[in-house]
Design a protein around this motif. Structure first.
Motif, PDB file in Angstrom:
ATOM      1  N   GLN A 411       7.520 -95.193 -21.461  1.00  0.00           N
ATOM      2  CA  GLN A 411       7.676 -97.154 -21.268  1.00  0.00           C
ATOM      3  C   GLN A 411       7.566 -97.804 -21.585  1.00  0.00           C
ATOM      4  O   GLN A 411       7.540 -99.135 -21.662  1.00  0.00           O
ATOM      5  CB  GLN A 411       7.428 -96.624 -19.307  1.00  0.00           C
ATOM      6  CG  GLN A 411       8.600 -95.732 -18.712  1.00  0.00           C
ATOM      7  CD  GLN A 411       8.123 -95.073 -17.651  1.00  0.00           C
ATOM      8  OE1 GLN A 411       8.063 -94.008 -17.166  1.00  0.00           O
ATOM      9  NE2 GLN A 411       8.764 -95.746 -16.173  1.00  0.00           N
ATOM     10  N   GLU A 414       8.028 -98.962 -25.392  1.00  0.00           N
ATOM     11  CA  GLU A 414       9.407-100.194 -25.230  1.00  0.00           C
ATOM     12  C   GLU A 414       9.051-101.312 -24.938  1.00  0.00           C
ATOM     13  O   GLU A 414       9.303-102.387 -25.262  1.00  0.00           O
ATOM     14  CB  GLU A 414      10.337 -99.871 -24.264  1.00  0.00           C
ATOM     15  CG  GLU A 414      11.634-100.420 -24.098  1.00  0.00           C
ATOM     16  CD  GLU A 414      12.992 -99.649 -23.522  1.00  0.00           C
ATOM     17  OE1 GLU A 414      14.329-101.013 -23.145  1.00  0.00           O
ATOM     18  OE2 GLU A 414      12.576 -99.218 -22.240  1.00  0.00           O
ATOM     19  N   ASP A 415       8.283-101.334 -23.453  1.00  0.00           N
ATOM     20  CA  ASP A 415       7.450-102.954 -23.111  1.00  0.00           C
ATOM     21  C   ASP A 415       6.662-103.457 -24.220  1.00  0.00           C
ATOM     22  O   ASP A 415       6.860-104.305 -24.708  1.00  0.00           O
ATOM     23  CB  ASP A 415       6.582-102.340 -22.125  1.00  0.00           C
ATOM     24  CG  ASP A 415       6.663-104.317 -21.327  1.00  0.00           C
ATOM     25  OD1 ASP A 415       6.571-104.130 -20.643  1.00  0.00           O
ATOM     26  OD2 ASP A 415       5.743-104.215 -22.134  1.00  0.00           O
ATOM     27  N   ALA A 424      16.116-104.177 -30.781  1.00  0.00           N
ATOM     28  CA  ALA A 424      16.053-103.755 -28.655  1.00  0.00           C
ATOM     29  C   ALA A 424      16.132-102.363 -29.134  1.00  0.00           C
ATOM     30  O   ALA A 424      15.801-101.781 -28.030  1.00  0.00           O
ATOM     31  CB  ALA A 424      16.454-104.778 -27.900  1.00  0.00           C
ATOM     32  N   GLU A 425      17.532-102.185 -30.064  1.00  0.00           N
ATOM     33  CA  GLU A 425      17.519-100.651 -30.110  1.00  0.00           C
ATOM     34  C   GLU A 425      16.579 -99.495 -29.628  1.00  0.00           C
ATOM     35  O   GLU A 425      16.260 -98.065 -30.172  1.00  0.00           O
ATOM     36  CB  GLU A 425      18.869-100.225 -31.138  1.00  0.00           C
ATOM     37  CG  GLU A 425      19.902-100.336 -30.728  1.00  0.00           C
ATOM     38  CD  GLU A 425      20.423 -99.868 -28.975  1.00  0.00           C
ATOM     39  OE1 GLU A 425      20.462 -99.196 -28.940  1.00  0.00           O
ATOM     40  OE2 GLU A 425      20.504-100.561 -28.453  1.00  0.00           O
ATOM     41  N   ARG A 428      13.820 -99.894 -26.970  1.00  0.00           N
ATOM     42  CA  ARG A 428      14.912 -98.336 -26.349  1.00  0.00           C
ATOM     43  C   ARG A 428      14.683 -97.307 -26.554  1.00  0.00           C
ATOM     44  O   ARG A 428      14.343 -96.119 -25.848  1.00  0.00           O
ATOM     45  CB  ARG A 428      16.492 -99.280 -26.382  1.00  0.00           C
ATOM     46  CG  ARG A 428      16.759 -97.913 -24.689  1.00  0.00           C
ATOM     47  CD  ARG A 428      18.328 -98.475 -25.183  1.00  0.00           C
ATOM     48  NE  ARG A 428      19.333 -97.749 -23.826  1.00  0.00           N
ATOM     49  CZ  ARG A 428      20.613 -97.685 -24.308  1.00  0.00           C
ATOM     50  NH1 ARG A 428      21.008 -98.915 -25.042  1.00  0.00           N
ATOM     51  NH2 ARG A 428      21.567 -97.607 -23.357  1.00  0.00           N
ATOM     52  N   ASN A 431      11.000 -95.647 -25.299  1.00  0.00           N
ATOM     53  CA  ASN A 431      11.819 -94.708 -23.955  1.00  0.00           C
ATOM     54  C   ASN A 431      12.413 -93.679 -23.901  1.00  0.00           C
ATOM     55  O   ASN A 431      11.874 -92.742 -23.627  1.00  0.00           O
ATOM     56  CB  ASN A 431      11.709 -96.313 -23.318  1.00  0.00           C
ATOM     57  CG  ASN A 431      11.725 -95.822 -21.601  1.00  0.00           C
ATOM     58  OD1 ASN A 431      11.341 -94.574 -21.164  1.00  0.00           O
ATOM     59  ND2 ASN A 431      12.085 -96.303 -20.971  1.00  0.00           N
ATOM     60  N   GLU A 432      13.223 -93.509 -24.776  1.00  0.00           N
ATOM     61  CA  GLU A 432      14.533 -92.477 -24.516  1.00  0.00           C
ATOM     62  C   GLU A 432      14.310 -91.451 -25.073  1.00  0.00           C
ATOM     63  O   GLU A 432      14.345 -90.356 -24.355  1.00  0.00           O
ATOM     64  CB  GLU A 432      15.830 -93.202 -25.074  1.00  0.00           C
ATOM     65  CG  GLU A 432      16.452 -94.362 -24.124  1.00  0.00           C
ATOM     66  CD  GLU A 432      18.174 -94.415 -24.259  1.00  0.00           C
ATOM     67  OE1 GLU A 432      18.920 -94.727 -24.006  1.00  0.00           O
ATOM     68  OE2 GLU A 432      18.269 -94.598 -25.937  1.00  0.00           O
ATOM     69  N   SER A 446      21.795 -94.200 -25.916  1.00  0.00           N
ATOM     70  CA  SER A 446      21.458 -94.357 -27.724  1.00  0.00           C
ATOM     71  C   SER A 446      21.915 -93.641 -28.277  1.00  0.00           C
ATOM     72  O   SER A 446      21.562 -92.790 -27.771  1.00  0.00           O
ATOM     73  CB  SER A 446      20.352 -95.514 -27.770  1.00  0.00           C
ATOM     74  OG  SER A 446      19.443 -95.677 -28.405  1.00  0.00           O
ATOM     75  N   GLY A 449      18.276 -93.023 -29.894  1.00  0.00           N
ATOM     76  CA  GLY A 449      17.234 -92.491 -28.846  1.00  0.00           C
ATOM     77  C   GLY A 449      17.766 -91.410 -29.419  1.00  0.00           C
ATOM     78  O   GLY A 449      16.646 -90.076 -28.752  1.00  0.00           O
TER      79      GLY A 449
END
Length: 691
Positions: A411, A414-415, A424-425, A428, A431-432, A446, A449
């Motif tokens: 988390q 990602e931030d 962005a992918e 993401r 995190n994923e 995704s 991910g």
């Protein structure tokens, strides 16, 4: 006359995470002992708070049940020696049953004579066995962590400070670490006093008078109702996670909910950071609005009454302000980091002494993810995103925020990645790739991910299996079961176009190139396949009955998604009355096909129309099956079309003909059919209810 039995162990405060397991263990042991001791009763009720473990046995019989039974011993040929005397085996049997050898007798069972003993045991008074029985139960209890205190040898989860043990109104004479059992319990540490329990029926109410809600479910319901009432009054949504509720439940004896506030400026920190800080450090329930956005409030549960709640709230606000200030500092300091510098630091963190550092693991993840992207024919943009995400997927592990709150891994990655202008992918996927983190969690949505997550989990699984770390019993320190379950979940829920073989081979190739395989590659692969079989079985078992699961898995489960579909399709079929006769014909084929020496069918050796018709029907079905192999329902339809020609074949054709060539040709035909059947399921494992 039946009486209630009460045992309460008064303790120093037990860690909340240990209480549930401890009281369930005590209840289970008491129930088992009562059964073994032949003491009838009407149920065992368990009670627990941070300071006590207690059970009440309702209407326990005042005397053990008498036993009169015949006990079977050795067969006659073993029971009597060549001279017609009792053998050593028989004499040992008599001693073990406490009977005189002269009292033994023979009795026939299923055509075989066995020696028997009439065993009688007259029940004794329950009161006479309670002290020894309860003492043995308590001494046998185990905990994740034990304590010893004073000069006592006994180990327990926390020191025992008082004991209440009553059978009816009589005190049971037991003692633990110098503490004699009595009928005096203790109330709330600050609000209550000692209280005399004259009988088990009074237990709950006597403690309630002393500000202790000893009933677990009652206390839980009280906490939830207070939270719901507060939410309704303030028009809030109070996020009640079950694990936090469970912990709070065993932190308090007399719950009272209250709320406090914190500075709105902290809301500039990511919401997950604030919620994690409140939950993990302070055991606070976060407050959200209708859009699930965090509000500057928190709810806590006090172990006490409702007096002076404003003072209690202010004290909690002061503590939370310090916690959130720390989180804010960590967050701001982490903004100064560069991703590349964080990735380099992973080379100094050991993942496993035989598998290298986290840096080594990340490089393997990249190699596996790149190969998987090629297998699924990902487009160029996705392939680039997969490579970048794999390269930096663990960088946030060296940040101060994740060091303080490990559960925020991914988390925060990602931030931070978004703040550092990563795609962005890619952000993401950082995190994923940890998903699914736990049972009930979602799988990565995704493709980027999913591929990085699969690469990470497969690297861990193959690496551990390759060096001999394979879960046994309850031991699974690297959470390999959870990771394998996550892989299966991804394949099923997200329709990931990968087979288990493809995953195994790609990860094994990378591990082999890194010279990490300490075991034979084939053995590792076989162990992995068997290990994943149990995970697939668990998923199937939620959809279909046990025999369908066994039948489908026997045909293989390399393609997990297809295996689940075969299971559902077969489950629909077995619920149809006519399918039983279809399966019977399939099983006749399979039974005889096992005798086939080859699969080479020669049409010129056919002598009867029925075998020619069966061969023609099979060829047509086989072609259709090949075209629709990914559609289990259609495959089953095609197989079902063979029932009539199979029946006609067996009605009119002698398979085991005298002519060897004819016989083997007929068996080869059945073998061809059986092969297609076995690609779908082992139909012999299906069970039909007898009428």
């Amino acid at each position: 006359m039946p009486k209630h039995l009460l045992l309460e162990l008064g303790l120093e405060e037990v860690p909340a995470r240990f209480v549930r397991g401890a009281i369930e263990q005590l209840q289970e042991r008491v129930e088992r002992w009562l059964e073994q001791s032949r003491i009838a009763h009407e149920g065992v009720k368990a009670y627990a708070t941070p300071r006590r473990l207690a059970i009440v046995v309702h209407h326990a019989a005042d005397k053990q049940t008498d036993v009169h039974e015949e006990v079977k011993g050795p067969a006659r040929k073993i029971a009597v020696d060549d001279r017609g005397q009792w053998s050593k085996a028989t004499l040992g049997f008599a001693r073990s049953q406490g009977v005189d050898p002269e009292q033994l007798f023979f009795k026939e069972l299923n055509g075989v004579e066995y020696i028997y003993a009439n065993k009688s045991s007259i029940g004794t008074d329950t009161a006479d066995v309670l002290a020894e029985g309860l003492s043995s139960i308590v001494h046998a209890m185990t905990f994740p962590k034990n304590m010893r205190w004073g000069g006592y040898e006994m180990r327990f989860v926390r020191p025992i400070r008082w004991v209440v043990a009553l059978f009816g109104s009589d005190i049971i004479p037991i003692e633990f670490t110098g503490v004699q059992a009595g009928n005096v319990s203790r109330g709330h540490r600050f609000l209550g006093q000692e209280t005399v329990i004259t009988s088990a029926e009074q237990y709950v109410e006597r403690l309630r008078e002393q500000h202790v809600i000893v009933d677990i479910e009652e206390r839980k319901a009280l906490i939830v109702s207070q939270l719901e009432q507060l939410a309704a009054e303030k028009q809030w949504h109070i996020s009640i996670k079950e694990d936090l509720l469970e912990e709070v439940l065993f932190l308090v004896e007399y719950p009272t909910a209250l709320f406090g506030t914190f500075d709105e400026s902290f809301l500039r920190i990511p919401q997950d950071v604030l919620i994690t800080s409140m939950r993990e450090h302070q055991r606070y329930f976060p407050v959200l609005d209708a859009q699930n956005q965090l509000l500057p409030y928190f709810v806590t549960v006090r172990n006490g009454d409702d007096k002076g709640l404003d003072i209690v709230a202010k004290g909690n606000e002061k503590v939370l302000r310090a916690r959130l200030s720390d989180a804010k500092f960590f967050y701001q300091e982490d903004q100064k980091l560069r991703i590349e510098d964080c990735v380099k630091k992973l080379d100094s963190i050991v993942f496993h002494e035989e598998l290298g550092t986290l840096g080594d693991k990340v490089r393997r993840i990249r190699a596996i993810a790149d190969k998987l992207a090629a297998v699924v024919k990902a487009d160029d943009q996705v392939a680039v995103q997969v490579s970048r995400a794999a390269d930096i997927c663990k960088f946030d592990l060296v940040t101060q925020m994740v060091y303080e709150f490990p559960e925020l891994q991914g988390q925060m990655g990602e931030d931070y990645a978004l703040k550092l202008n990563e795609d962005a992918e890619v952000a993401r996927a950082i995190n994923e790739h940890y998903k699914p983190r736990f049972a009930g969690d979602t799988a990565p949505a995704s493709l980027v991910g999913q591929l990085v997550s699969l690469a990470d989990k497969m690297d861990t699984l193959v690496g551990c299996f390759a060096i001999g770390i394979i879960p046994t019993g309850s031991q699974d320190p690297y959470a390999l079961r959870r990771q394998a379950t996550g892989i299966v979940q991804m394949i099923v829920e997200q329709n990931v176009p990968l087979t288990l073989s493809q995953l195994f081979d790609v990860a094994l190739d990378v591990q082999e190139q890194a010279q990490l395989l300490k075991r034979n590659r084939v053995d590792v692969r076989n162990d992995l396949y068997e290990f994943f079989g149990l995970r697939v079985k668990n998923v199937l078992s939620e959809e279909v009955r046990y025999d369908v699961v066994d039948a489908v898995l026997a045909a293989g489960y390399d393609d997990v998604k297809l295996t689940i579909a075969r299971g559902k399709s077969l489950m629909n079929a077995v619920q149809q009355e006519t399918f039983k006769t279809t399966v019977e014909s399939f099983n006749r084929v399979a039974n005889l096909a096992a005798k086939a020496e080859h699969e080479d069918v020669k049409e010129e050796l056919f002598e009867q129309d029925q075998e020619r018709e069966l061969y023609a029907s099979w060829k047509l079905a086989h072609e259709q099956i090949e075209r629709s192999i990914q559609q289990p329902e259609q495959v089953l339809v095609e197989l079902g079309k063979l029932e009539k020609p199979i029946t006609a074949f067996f009605d009119d054709v002698m398979v085991m003909a005298k002519d060897e060539a004819v016989k083997n040709n007929r068996l080869a035909l059945l073998k061809r059919i059986a092969n297609d059947l076995h690609r779908y399921a082992d139909f012999s494992k299906l069970v039909w209810a007898s009428v």
